[in-house]
Design an enzyme around this catalytic site. Structure first.
Site, PDB file in Angstrom:
ATOM      1  N   ARG A   1      96.804  23.639  88.719  1.00 58.61           N
ATOM      2  CA  ARG A   1      95.616  23.280  88.566  1.00 58.61           C
ATOM      3  C   ARG A   1      95.449  22.048  87.943  1.00 58.61           C
ATOM      4  NH1 ARG A   1      93.945  28.804  88.057  1.00 58.61           N
ATOM      5  NH2 ARG A   1      93.102  29.624  90.210  1.00 58.61           N
TER       6      ARG A   1
ATOM      7  N   LYS B   1      94.061   6.569  91.350  1.00 61.06           N
ATOM      8  CA  LYS B   1      94.362   7.192  92.666  1.00 61.06           C
ATOM      9  C   LYS B   1      95.512   7.829  92.980  1.00 61.06           C
ATOM     10  CE  LYS B   1      91.012   4.089  95.396  1.00 61.06           C
ATOM     11  NZ  LYS B   1      90.885   3.180  96.079  1.00 61.06           N
TER      12      LYS B   1
ATOM     13  N   GLU C   1      99.979  -9.444  95.009  1.00 61.00           N
ATOM     14  CA  GLU C   1      98.675  -8.498  94.422  1.00 61.00           C
ATOM     15  C   GLU C   1      98.370  -9.501  93.083  1.00 61.00           C
ATOM     16  OE1 GLU C   1      96.963  -6.090  95.520  1.00 61.00           O
ATOM     17  OE2 GLU C   1      98.482  -5.241  97.098  1.00 61.00           O
TER      18      GLU C   1
ATOM     19  N   LYS D   1      92.600  -5.991  87.105  1.00 57.08           N
ATOM     20  CA  LYS D   1      92.153  -4.723  87.618  1.00 57.08           C
ATOM     21  C   LYS D   1      91.268  -3.911  86.847  1.00 57.08           C
ATOM     22  CE  LYS D   1      93.519  -0.881  90.575  1.00 57.08           C
ATOM     23  NZ  LYS D   1      94.195  -0.350  91.442  1.00 57.08           N
TER      24      LYS D   1
ATOM     25  N   GLU E   1      83.770   3.158  92.737  1.00 60.53           N
ATOM     26  CA  GLU E   1      83.914   2.352  93.957  1.00 60.53           C
ATOM     27  C   GLU E   1      82.804   2.359  94.793  1.00 60.53           C
ATOM     28  OE1 GLU E   1      87.541   3.882  95.827  1.00 60.53           O
ATOM     29  OE2 GLU E   1      87.993   1.825  96.729  1.00 60.53           O
TER      30      GLU E   1
ATOM     31  N   ARG F   1      84.287  -3.117  92.813  1.00 58.52           N
ATOM     32  CA  ARG F   1      85.692  -2.610  93.097  1.00 58.52           C
ATOM     33  C   ARG F   1      86.361  -2.896  94.417  1.00 58.52           C
ATOM     34  NH1 ARG F   1      88.074   3.117  90.810  1.00 58.52           N
ATOM     35  NH2 ARG F   1      90.222   2.959  91.380  1.00 58.52           N
TER      36      ARG F   1
ATOM     37  N   ASN G   1      90.123  -5.448  97.633  1.00 57.15           N
ATOM     38  CA  ASN G   1      90.709  -5.342  98.758  1.00 57.15           C
ATOM     39  C   ASN G   1      90.749  -6.566  99.379  1.00 57.15           C
ATOM     40  OD1 ASN G   1      91.341  -2.630  99.192  1.00 57.15           O
ATOM     41  ND2 ASN G   1      89.186  -1.941  99.387  1.00 57.15           N
TER      42      ASN G   1
ATOM     43  N   HIS H   1      93.313  -7.210 102.293  1.00 57.99           N
ATOM     44  CA  HIS H   1      93.756  -6.077 102.493  1.00 57.99           C
ATOM     45  C   HIS H   1      93.188  -5.569 104.076  1.00 57.99           C
ATOM     46  CE1 HIS H   1      95.517  -6.071  98.627  1.00 57.99           C
ATOM     47  NE2 HIS H   1      95.974  -4.744  98.752  1.00 57.99           N
TER      48      HIS H   1
ATOM     49  N   HIS I   1      96.587  -4.802 106.012  1.00 59.73           N
ATOM     50  CA  HIS I   1      96.746  -3.421 106.459  1.00 59.73           C
ATOM     51  C   HIS I   1      96.984  -3.528 108.001  1.00 59.73           C
ATOM     52  CE1 HIS I   1      94.792  -1.190 102.571  1.00 59.73           C
ATOM     53  NE2 HIS I   1      96.176  -1.267 102.479  1.00 59.73           N
TER      54      HIS I   1
ATOM     55  N   HIS J   1     103.828  -4.058 102.228  1.00 61.83           N
ATOM     56  CA  HIS J   1     102.597  -4.219 102.082  1.00 61.83           C
ATOM     57  C   HIS J   1     102.375  -5.607 101.140  1.00 61.83           C
ATOM     58  CE1 HIS J   1      98.631  -3.081 100.644  1.00 61.83           C
ATOM     59  NE2 HIS J   1      98.818  -3.524  99.409  1.00 61.83           N
TER      60      HIS J   1
HETATM   61 MG    MG Z   1      97.319  -3.348  97.776  1.00 59.14          MG
END
Ligand code: MG
Length: 356
Positions: free
Chosen positions: A114, A136, A178, A221, A231, A235, A239, A242, A246, A258
């Site tokens: 947990r 994340k 990035e 960031k 988010e 935030r 992206n 992206h 992506h 990426h």
């Molecule tokens: Mg990225």
């Protein structure tokens, strides 16, 4: 005295520090304030180079390197090894590696018994500037990337700049995409320093230059995430590039890295912004020049059809309620989110930024 930069990060349930400096790993437990046993999770590329530098650990779990191993099956093998080593809730999971290791190890730390303490030691430029803030974690499913996961805040992040010197140069360049993005979002000084080239950045750069670059990019960031921890607005600007990137990665069957996809996406975002009248067309050339100096691609390979890329954009989970969202630029350091871009404009941009 160690030359160390400390960046405090505040998140909804507490705070931690990101430490940026050289040779941090040999004093891992001390720097990260770990008192209990350490379970080190790494991969088959990074483990042989750096695991033995991390001081005393109870067990080292080595997963095979590569995004294709960012799966629940890998998570299961890690649980098995932690149980076999007697790891309990007093222990700390330490992630030593790039983004995949951080995502998988973080998910393990969020769920094992947990949830147990988690420390990140990112060893790639991309993981340092992108994954060390935000909390994340997660794994891919056959149906798509990052479909299972959890928010898990680390108790500390150690960005040991020394590890960048063993990073393959193409991986270093991918991380720079990035960094360029962070400059474009919120730090015109960072972008201008990249433009001038006063850092002369490679993974063999002087440690001081790399440390300054990494700390500056992480701070961008951090500031954005702190302003919008759940988010809901700002935030989303992280992206930038992206939505395009992506989609290109996906259409390429992930042969495009990426960071390479993000580089192409930054150029496309600037083109689209200029096409719609939000910024001067010269911004696209400035971005291309910075990316080219880092040996990053600035055009989408001609083999990928604009229509196919556009279709791929819709399978990205980050779209809001079936609508595509784009991050557009007004200037360096001035970006905004919009869901209001016509298909014809997107296709025009995709055609314009293809390589001849
Ligand atoms: Mg990225």
């Amino acid at each position: 005295m160690l030359d160390l930069t400390q960046l405090p990060v505040t998140h909804p349930t507490g705070q931690y520090a990101v430490l940026v400096g050289a040779d941090l790993l040999p004093n891992l437990a001390e720097h990260a304030h770990i008192r209990g046993p350490i379970a080190l999770i790494t991969d088959s590329n990074v483990g042989p180079l750096h695991a033995s530098r991390c001081g005393e650990v109870v067990c080292v779990v080595t997963i095979p390197a590569g995004e294709q191993h960012k799966t629940l099956a890998t998570v299961q093998t890690i649980y098995d090894e932690l149980l076999a080593a007697g790891i309990d809730r007093e222990a700390t999971v330490v992630a030593l590696g790039g983004g995949v290791v951080g995502d998988v190890a973080g998910f393990v730390a969020a769920t094992y018994m947990r949830g147990i303490d988690f420390v990140q030691c990112p060893t790639s430029l991309l993981a340092m500037v992108d994954a060390s803030v935000g909390g994340k974690t997660g794994v891919d499913l056959p149906q798509g990337k990052n479909l299972v996961g959890a928010f898990k805040q680390p108790t500390a992040v150690l960005a040991d700049i020394t590890t960048l010197q063993t990073l393959p140069s193409a991986e270093f360049a991918a991380g720079m995409a990035e960094v360029v993005k962070h400059g474009l979002i919120n730090n015109s000084d960072l972008f201008e320093r990249l433009e001038i080239g006063d850092w002369r950045l490679t993974n063999q750069s002087p440690i001081g230059n790399l440390k300054s670059l990494v700390a500056t990019a992480i701070a961008v960031k951090r500031d954005v995430v702190q302003e919008d921890p759940f988010e809901q607005g700002r935030r989303a600007t992280l992206n930038l590039g992206h939505t395009f990137g992506h989609a290109v990665e996906q259409v390429s069957g992930y042969r495009v890295r990426h960071g390479e996809g993000v580089a192409m996406g930054l150029v496309a975002a600037a083109h689209l912004s200029a096409q719609l009248g939000y910024c001067d067309a010269v911004l696209q050339s400035r971005i291309e020049a910075v990316l080219q100096a880092q040996h990053l691609p600035t055009h989408i390979p001609a083999e990928f059809e604009p229509k196919a890329i556009y279709q791929a954009m819709f399978s990205d989970k980050k779209k809001a309620s079936g609508k595509l969202r784009f991050i557009l630029l007004r200037d360096v350091g001035d970006v905004f989110v919009t869901g209001d871009v016509a298909e014809t404009a997107v296709l025009a941009t995709l055609t314009a930024v293809q390589s001849a």
